[in-house]
Design a protein around this motif. Structure first.
Motif, PDB file in Angstrom:
ATOM      1  N   PHE A   1       3.295  -0.953  10.664  1.00 46.51           N
ATOM      2  CA  PHE A   1       2.870  -1.200   9.290  1.00 46.51           C
ATOM      3  C   PHE A   1       3.833  -0.555   8.298  1.00 46.51           C
ATOM      4  O   PHE A   1       4.304   0.559   8.489  1.00 46.51           O
TER       5      PHE A   1
ATOM      6  N   HIS B   1       3.762  -0.257   4.090  1.00 53.03           N
ATOM      7  CA  HIS B   1       2.983  -0.601   2.887  1.00 53.03           C
ATOM      8  C   HIS B   1       3.827  -1.270   1.803  1.00 53.03           C
ATOM      9  O   HIS B   1       3.281  -1.750   0.819  1.00 53.03           O
TER      10      HIS B   1
ATOM     11  N   VAL C   1      -5.522  -5.435   4.077  1.00 54.48           N
ATOM     12  CA  VAL C   1      -4.944  -5.293   5.408  1.00 54.48           C
ATOM     13  C   VAL C   1      -5.808  -5.911   6.494  1.00 54.48           C
ATOM     14  O   VAL C   1      -6.997  -6.139   6.320  1.00 54.48           O
TER      15      VAL C   1
ATOM     16  N   ALA D   1      -0.315  -6.553   6.326  1.00 56.37           N
ATOM     17  CA  ALA D   1      -0.810  -6.771   4.973  1.00 56.37           C
ATOM     18  C   ALA D   1      -0.836  -8.260   4.632  1.00 56.37           C
ATOM     19  O   ALA D   1       0.089  -8.996   4.959  1.00 56.37           O
TER      20      ALA D   1
END
Length: 105
Positions: free
Chosen positions: A6, A8, A83, A99
């Motif tokens: 992941f 962001h 998410v 996301a």
């Protein structure tokens, strides 16, 4: 997810508001992973290629070991980012998350 941790700053899925999408989610590991998505519930269509008789919408569903599920998800009410992730906290904390960005027009 998809071989990436992941981040962001990255959007993994872009979707138009009002879209009805069908996603195939695969588990390539030897461990069951509960798939969870925020904001939008989904309908499970099949598990390992077999039709699934969903009694209701879900926001979490177990991915079978080395298996796959097909879900149908309608993006109707929310624009913005949220998410999806493995609902095992240790996996989520290590980056098993992506996301989604829902955009209008």
């Amino acid at each position: 997810i998809n071989g990436r941790r992941f981040n962001h700053h990255r959007v993994d899925q872009r979707v138009q508001l009002g879209a009805l999408e069908e996603w195939t989610i695969r588990n390539v590991s030897r461990e069951r992973h509960p798939f969870h998505i925020h904001v939008n519930d989904f309908q499970v269509i099949s598990v390992n290629g077999r039709p699934y008789n969903a009694r209701s919408l879900a926001d979490t569903f177990p991915l079978p070991v080395r298996g796959k599920i097909v879900i149908r998800i309608h993006f109707t009410d929310f624009t913005g980012e949220f998410v999806y992730h493995c609902h095992i906290l240790a996996h989520e904390d290590r980056g098993m998350m992506g996301a989604v960005k829902v955009e209008s027009g």
